[in-house]
Motif scaffolding. Structure first.
Motif, PDB file in Angstrom:
ATOM      1  N   THR A 285       0.841  -1.192   0.000  1.00 39.57           N
ATOM      2  CA  THR A 285       0.000   0.000   0.000  1.00 39.57           C
ATOM      3  C   THR A 285       0.882   1.249   0.000  1.00 39.57           C
ATOM      4  O   THR A 285       2.050   1.214   0.369  1.00 39.57           O
ATOM      5  N   GLY A 286       0.286   2.345  -0.428  1.00 45.63           N
ATOM      6  CA  GLY A 286       1.030   3.596  -0.498  1.00 45.63           C
ATOM      7  C   GLY A 286       2.188   3.531  -1.476  1.00 45.63           C
ATOM      8  O   GLY A 286       3.238   4.125  -1.251  1.00 45.63           O
ATOM      9  N   ALA A 287       1.977   2.815  -2.585  1.00 43.02           N
ATOM     10  CA  ALA A 287       3.084   2.524  -3.507  1.00 43.02           C
ATOM     11  C   ALA A 287       2.979   3.289  -4.817  1.00 43.02           C
ATOM     12  O   ALA A 287       3.641   2.948  -5.787  1.00 43.02           O
ATOM     13  N   GLY A 288       2.172   4.364  -4.849  1.00 43.72           N
ATOM     14  CA  GLY A 288       1.993   5.098  -6.082  1.00 43.72           C
ATOM     15  C   GLY A 288       2.855   6.335  -6.223  1.00 43.72           C
ATOM     16  O   GLY A 288       2.782   7.025  -7.239  1.00 43.72           O
ATOM     17  N   GLY A 289       3.691   6.608  -5.224  1.00 48.17           N
ATOM     18  CA  GLY A 289       4.540   7.793  -5.268  1.00 48.17           C
ATOM     19  C   GLY A 289       5.986   7.443  -5.565  1.00 48.17           C
ATOM     20  O   GLY A 289       6.290   6.385  -6.122  1.00 48.17           O
TER      21      GLY A 289
ATOM     22  N   GLY B 273       7.028   3.157  -0.643  1.00 45.64           N
ATOM     23  CA  GLY B 273       6.150   2.148  -1.202  1.00 45.64           C
ATOM     24  C   GLY B 273       6.633   1.592  -2.521  1.00 45.64           C
ATOM     25  O   GLY B 273       6.679   0.376  -2.728  1.00 45.64           O
ATOM     26  N   GLN B 274       7.025   2.484  -3.431  1.00 41.94           N
ATOM     27  CA  GLN B 274       7.521   1.995  -4.725  1.00 41.94           C
ATOM     28  C   GLN B 274       8.830   1.248  -4.565  1.00 41.94           C
ATOM     29  O   GLN B 274       9.091   0.274  -5.276  1.00 41.94           O
TER      30      GLN B 274
ATOM     31  N   ASP C 261      -2.626   2.515  -4.265  1.00 37.73           N
ATOM     32  CA  ASP C 261      -2.480   3.909  -3.855  1.00 37.73           C
ATOM     33  C   ASP C 261      -3.758   4.650  -4.217  1.00 37.73           C
ATOM     34  O   ASP C 261      -4.481   4.250  -5.136  1.00 37.73           O
TER      35      ASP C 261
ATOM     36  N   ASN D 102      -3.567   7.471  -5.503  1.00 35.32           N
ATOM     37  CA  ASN D 102      -3.107   8.070  -6.757  1.00 35.32           C
ATOM     38  C   ASN D 102      -3.044   6.986  -7.827  1.00 35.32           C
ATOM     39  O   ASN D 102      -2.056   6.274  -7.943  1.00 35.32           O
TER      40      ASN D 102
ATOM     41  N   ALA E  99       0.076   4.691  -9.289  1.00 32.79           N
ATOM     42  CA  ALA E  99       0.086   3.237  -9.136  1.00 32.79           C
ATOM     43  C   ALA E  99       0.292   2.541 -10.478  1.00 32.79           C
ATOM     44  O   ALA E  99       1.061   1.575 -10.584  1.00 32.79           O
TER      45      ALA E  99
ATOM     46  N   GLN F  60      -6.450   1.325  -7.299  1.00 30.72           N
ATOM     47  CA  GLN F  60      -6.717   2.593  -6.623  1.00 30.72           C
ATOM     48  C   GLN F  60      -7.626   2.346  -5.436  1.00 30.72           C
ATOM     49  O   GLN F  60      -8.631   1.623  -5.550  1.00 30.72           O
TER      50      GLN F  60
ATOM     51  N   PRO G 230       0.768   3.074   4.839  1.00 28.81           N
ATOM     52  CA  PRO G 230       0.060   4.348   4.695  1.00 28.81           C
ATOM     53  C   PRO G 230       0.746   5.425   5.537  1.00 28.81           C
ATOM     54  O   PRO G 230       1.371   5.130   6.551  1.00 28.81           O
TER      55      PRO G 230
END
Length: 290
Positions: free
Chosen positions: A40-44, A48-49, A66, A68, A72, A91, A121
């Protein structure tokens, strides 16, 4: 004292010792081929990424979640191209109980199962406590602790029927030490550390292991450039705070890359960490208040 050798061996768990690992390399134990993971929280561009890339680099298929969606999708495509494993973007608003449970179930269905849940998160308001409004406190506690509990609950629903699974919660070294301006955030991250320990105690007997990672000062490339070129009062204040932390409290003498923290998350996701349980590991350059 029980003198029955069979009963003694059973109580000691001799039949469950992982003797198959003895002749293996550590790197063999860190193979995640065939495993299915959620991050989770991996769209930035932050932790996360980095975690999604580290897990995929060990062979795992990954759901990239994410709020976002564009981020993602972008990061999932990078993971697939770089590592050749499956990476599926989703999403979801991680602050919404129903959305979290729905997206975890959808991810498990799309991946063909679920073995690893990375709870990452974060929402934080950084300011002196007397300046916090109710909305600031609710936002920080919900984003840094409650949302993580939602993710863990959704993962437990997937793991219990199959009798196995691993949850890794992202805490912060701030959960162990003190910082001015981060009183609420650090209190929430202390809660993550306690939640991790208690969740492991409750569910390890049912096959679900729970661990945590506590990062310190992380700098991704975008933030590094912003700080290096700071031109306003807020930017200068942020630079000053970070320089003070590095000079006084961080033994390694620098900030970390998200990938350095992701290294520990990846390790804890593998068989190599099977005898660890309920712990939260600091990856913070020796940061302390001593």
């Amino acid at each position: 004292m029980n003198s029955d050798p069979t009963e003694f061996a059973k109580t000691m768990g001799f039949d469950r010792l992982p003797t198959h690992i003895i002749e293996k390399r550590v790197t063999d134990l860190m193979d995640l081929s065939g495993r299915k993971a959620i991050v989770t929280g991996a769209g930035g561009g932050g932790l996360g990424q980095a975690i999604a890339n580290r897990l995929a680099g060990l062979g795992a298929d990954v759901a990239v979640i994410d709020i976002n969606h564009e981020g993602a999708v972008r990061n999932a495509a990078i993971v697939e191209e770089r590592w050749g494993t499956r990476a599926i973007p989703f999403q979801a608003d991680l602050s919404d109980w129903d959305q979290v449970h729905e997206v975890v179930a959808q991810s498990a269905d799309a991946l063909g199962g679920l073995d690893i849940m990375i709870n990452n998160p974060v929402q934080v308001v950084s300011d002196s406590f007397e300046n916090h409004t109710k909305a600031d406190i609710d936002y920080t506690v919900h984003g840094s602790l409650t949302m993580l509990m939602y993710g863990a609950h959704a993962a437990v629903e997937q793991f219990l029927p199959q009798g196995h699974g691993r949850i890794i919660n992202i805490a912060s070294v701030g959960g162990r030490i003190q910082h001015r301006g981060l009183t609420v955030y650090n209190a929430a991250k202390s809660g993550v550390i306690g939640f991790t320990r208690n969740l492991a105690h409750e569910f390890m007997p049912r096959g679900i292991n729970v661990l945590g990672v506590a990062p310190g000062l992380m700098i991704n490339p975008v933030l590094r450039d912003v700080l290096a070129n700071a031109s306003d009062e807020q930017g200068f204040a942020a630079r000053g705070s970070m320089l003070e932390a590095i000079d006084r409290y961080i033994q390694v003498g620098r900030a970390s890359l998200p990938e350095e923290v992701a290294n520990m998350v990846a390790y804890l996701s593998t068989e190599a960490a099977d005898y660890m349980c309920g712990q939260t590991i600091d990856v913070a350059g020796g940061q302390s208040m001593n």
